[in-house]
Design a protein around this motif. Structure first.
Motif, short mmCIF file in Angstrom:
data_model
loop_
_atom_site.label_atom_id
_atom_site.label_comp_id
_atom_site.label_asym_id
_atom_site.label_seq_id
_atom_site.Cartn_x
_atom_site.Cartn_y
_atom_site.Cartn_z
N GLN A 114 -25.57 48.64 30.73
CA GLN A 114 -25.28 48.12 32.07
C GLN A 114 -25.56 46.61 32.10
O GLN A 114 -26.36 46.11 31.32
CB GLN A 114 -26.17 48.84 33.09
CG GLN A 114 -25.66 50.23 33.50
CD GLN A 114 -24.31 50.17 34.24
OE1 GLN A 114 -24.15 49.45 35.22
NE2 GLN A 114 -23.32 50.90 33.73
N PRO A 115 -24.90 45.85 32.99
CA PRO A 115 -25.14 44.41 33.06
C PRO A 115 -26.60 44.13 33.44
O PRO A 115 -27.24 45.02 34.00
CB PRO A 115 -24.19 43.95 34.16
CG PRO A 115 -23.20 45.07 34.32
CD PRO A 115 -23.89 46.31 33.92
N ASP A 139 -22.36 39.81 35.21
CA ASP A 139 -23.60 39.80 36.00
C ASP A 139 -23.19 39.88 37.47
O ASP A 139 -22.00 40.01 37.78
CB ASP A 139 -24.39 38.52 35.70
CG ASP A 139 -25.89 38.74 35.89
OD1 ASP A 139 -26.27 39.65 36.66
OD2 ASP A 139 -26.67 38.01 35.26
N LYS A 140 -24.16 39.73 38.38
CA LYS A 140 -23.79 39.91 39.79
C LYS A 140 -23.01 38.73 40.35
O LYS A 140 -22.15 38.89 41.19
CB LYS A 140 -25.06 40.15 40.60
CG LYS A 140 -25.62 41.53 40.29
CD LYS A 140 -26.61 41.99 41.30
CE LYS A 140 -26.90 43.46 41.06
NZ LYS A 140 -28.25 43.86 41.32
N HIS A 141 -23.35 37.52 39.88
CA HIS A 141 -22.73 36.35 40.51
C HIS A 141 -22.05 35.44 39.49
O HIS A 141 -22.04 34.22 39.65
CB HIS A 141 -23.79 35.55 41.28
CG HIS A 141 -24.54 36.40 42.26
ND1 HIS A 141 -23.97 36.89 43.41
CD2 HIS A 141 -25.81 36.88 42.23
CE1 HIS A 141 -24.84 37.64 44.06
NE2 HIS A 141 -25.98 37.65 43.36
N THR A 142 -21.50 36.02 38.44
CA THR A 142 -20.85 35.20 37.42
C THR A 142 -19.45 34.81 37.90
O THR A 142 -18.68 35.67 38.33
CB THR A 142 -20.75 35.98 36.09
OG1 THR A 142 -22.06 36.41 35.75
CG2 THR A 142 -20.19 35.13 34.99
N CYS A 189 -14.95 51.21 32.24
CA CYS A 189 -16.13 51.18 31.35
C CYS A 189 -17.39 51.64 32.07
O CYS A 189 -18.50 51.51 31.53
CB CYS A 189 -16.35 49.77 30.81
SG CYS A 189 -14.94 49.12 29.94
N GLY A 190 -17.24 52.10 33.30
CA GLY A 190 -18.42 52.61 34.01
C GLY A 190 -19.27 51.53 34.66
O GLY A 190 -20.46 51.73 34.89
N VAL A 191 -18.68 50.37 34.95
CA VAL A 191 -19.43 49.31 35.63
C VAL A 191 -18.83 49.16 37.03
O VAL A 191 -17.60 49.13 37.19
CB VAL A 191 -19.33 47.97 34.85
CG1 VAL A 191 -19.96 46.83 35.64
CG2 VAL A 191 -19.98 48.09 33.48
N ASP A 192 -19.68 49.10 38.05
CA ASP A 192 -19.21 49.06 39.44
C ASP A 192 -18.67 47.67 39.79
O ASP A 192 -19.42 46.70 39.85
CB ASP A 192 -20.39 49.43 40.35
CG ASP A 192 -19.96 49.45 41.83
OD1 ASP A 192 -18.78 49.14 42.11
OD2 ASP A 192 -20.83 49.75 42.67
N GLY A 226 -17.47 39.21 36.14
CA GLY A 226 -17.79 38.35 35.00
C GLY A 226 -16.56 37.81 34.32
O GLY A 226 -15.44 38.02 34.78
N PHE A 227 -16.79 37.09 33.24
CA PHE A 227 -15.65 36.51 32.53
C PHE A 227 -15.60 36.95 31.07
O PHE A 227 -16.59 37.47 30.54
CB PHE A 227 -15.66 34.98 32.64
CG PHE A 227 -16.80 34.27 31.95
CD1 PHE A 227 -16.74 33.97 30.59
CD2 PHE A 227 -17.93 33.87 32.67
CE1 PHE A 227 -17.78 33.29 29.97
CE2 PHE A 227 -18.97 33.19 32.05
CZ PHE A 227 -18.90 32.90 30.70
#
Ligand code: DAH
Length: 367
Positions: free
Chosen positions: A190-191, A223-226, A302-305, A311-312
């Motif tokens: 997870q990130p 990440d959250k704010h990338t 990929c299972g990321v919300d 992100g980039f």
């Protein structure tokens, strides 16, 4: 018949005089060959009276057996002597310093690999990897490129039969892009994520700037704010460090990749003349990499919300970077295994690239 005792002494003398394999073989032929001493004596037995023949035959057989044993023993002795002499002559003194002309070279691709990992490593990226033979899910589907998606045509894919299924959708591919490692990384972790994935990639293409096997580096930051600003800053720092220049003009052109939205291609300023390509100055532009903000569909697959994370990502060709940085004109030569080419374009092994010790050392191929 001569006295066997003295004959034996004579033959043993012949054997023990032999110094090498050739001399011993000559002795063997002289004793046991078609016209050898013992063979002759065996032949002469026929002319003897029966009683004597029996007696003499027995003694001759004993003599023959003894002589054969002596030949065998001598042979083993000579072989051991020869082996020891060879080992002594081939002995390598590992404490001697390396001879300059015997040194191997580091391939430019390995060198660039080291340089790129040194730069991103210092920025806090980890190195991730995945298999060369991929399934279509990791190479395409999870990257927002389902079967029949037109973007699949962007890459000339080599498919690999799946022995367990006749369905084409189940066949494997030799990965066409290291982007597949993005998927593998997000599935596992997870990130926050900050990885680069250097590795081999494959496409059916062959000319001066394309080979069926080539090398890419994938980058992924989640990440959250990338934001796109982070992407631009990160890649700008990378490109300056890579070309070892303090300033370098950079522009981003809108582009399309199925796995990023928005997508862009990064160009760097250069000067192209008939004979030279100078990076970092002039009015021309050179495309250097593809990048963008990771598509929410990719995150989901990929299972990321995607409501929580963003992100980039970017992808660049290692071989192309090597060609540009070290002025190598034809990509096909990279994989021709020509020692002369390696001598010319290769790097001395102990100059490892690092951000503190220098990337390419003196800004050029250290030879
Ligand atoms: N996978 C792309 C290619 O092989 C390169 C690429 C472009 C990778 C944009 C990325 C990206 O991660 O964001 O052509």
């Amino acid at each position: 018949m001569e006295d066997l005792q003295s004959i034996k002494a004579e033959l043993s003398g012949l054997i023990s005089k032999a110094q090498d394999g050739k001399a011993l073989e000559e002795a063997r032929v002289a004793i046991l060959g078609k016209k050898g001493r013992i063979t002759d004596m065996m032949k002469a037995l026929g002319a003897l009276p029966v009683e004597q023949k029996k007696e003499m035959g027995k003694s001759l057989n004993i003599l023959k057996t003894e002589i054969e044993a002596e030949l065998e023993a001598k042979k083993a002795e000579i072989e051991t002597k020869e082996l020891n002499a060879r080992l002594a002559s081939e002995m390598i003194d590992v404490t001697l310093p390396i001879r300059q002309e015997k040194q191997g070279r580091i391939h430019p691709v390995s060198k660039i690999y080291e340089e790129v990992t040194a730069i991103f490593g210092q920025m806090g990226f980890e190195v991730a990897d995945g298999p060369d033979i991929e399934d279509q899910f990791h190479n395409f589907n999870a990257l927002n490129t389902p079967a029949n998606h037109p973007a699949r045509q962007m890459q000339d894919t080599f498919y690999v039969t799946n022995p367990e299924s006749d369905n084409f959708d189940d066949s494997y591919v030799v990965r066409t892009q290291t982007s597949a490692v993005q998927v593998r990384t997000m599935e596992k972790k997870q990130p926050p994520i900050r990885i680069i994935a250097p590795g081999r990639t494959y496409r059916s293409d062959y000319d001066a700037t394309h080979t069926p096997m080539f090398h890419q580096v994938e980058g992924l930051v989640i990440d959250k704010h990338t934001t796109m600003a982070h992407l631009k800053g990160c890649l700008y720092d990378f490109i300056k460090a890579f070309f070892e220049l303090d300033e370098i003009p950079v522009r981003y052109r809108p582009s399309y990749f199925p796995f990023t939205e928005p997508s862009a291609e990064m160009d760097i300023g250069c000067l192209k003349s008939k004979t030279e390509l100078k990076i970092g100055a002039g009015n021309d532009w050179l495309e250097i990499l593809g990048c963008g903000m990771v598509h929410p569909n990719v995150l989901k697959a990929c299972g990321v919300d995607p409501d929580e994370y963003q992100g980039f990502a970017f992808g660049l060709g290692l071989d192309r970077l090597a060609m540009l940085k070290y002025g190598i004109p034809d990509l096909r030569d990279f994989f021709a295994s020509d020692v002369r080419w390696m001598k010319h374009y290769g790097f001395v092994p102990l100059d490892e690239a690092s951000m503190t010790g220098g990337l390419s050392n003196n800004g050029g191929a250290a030879r």
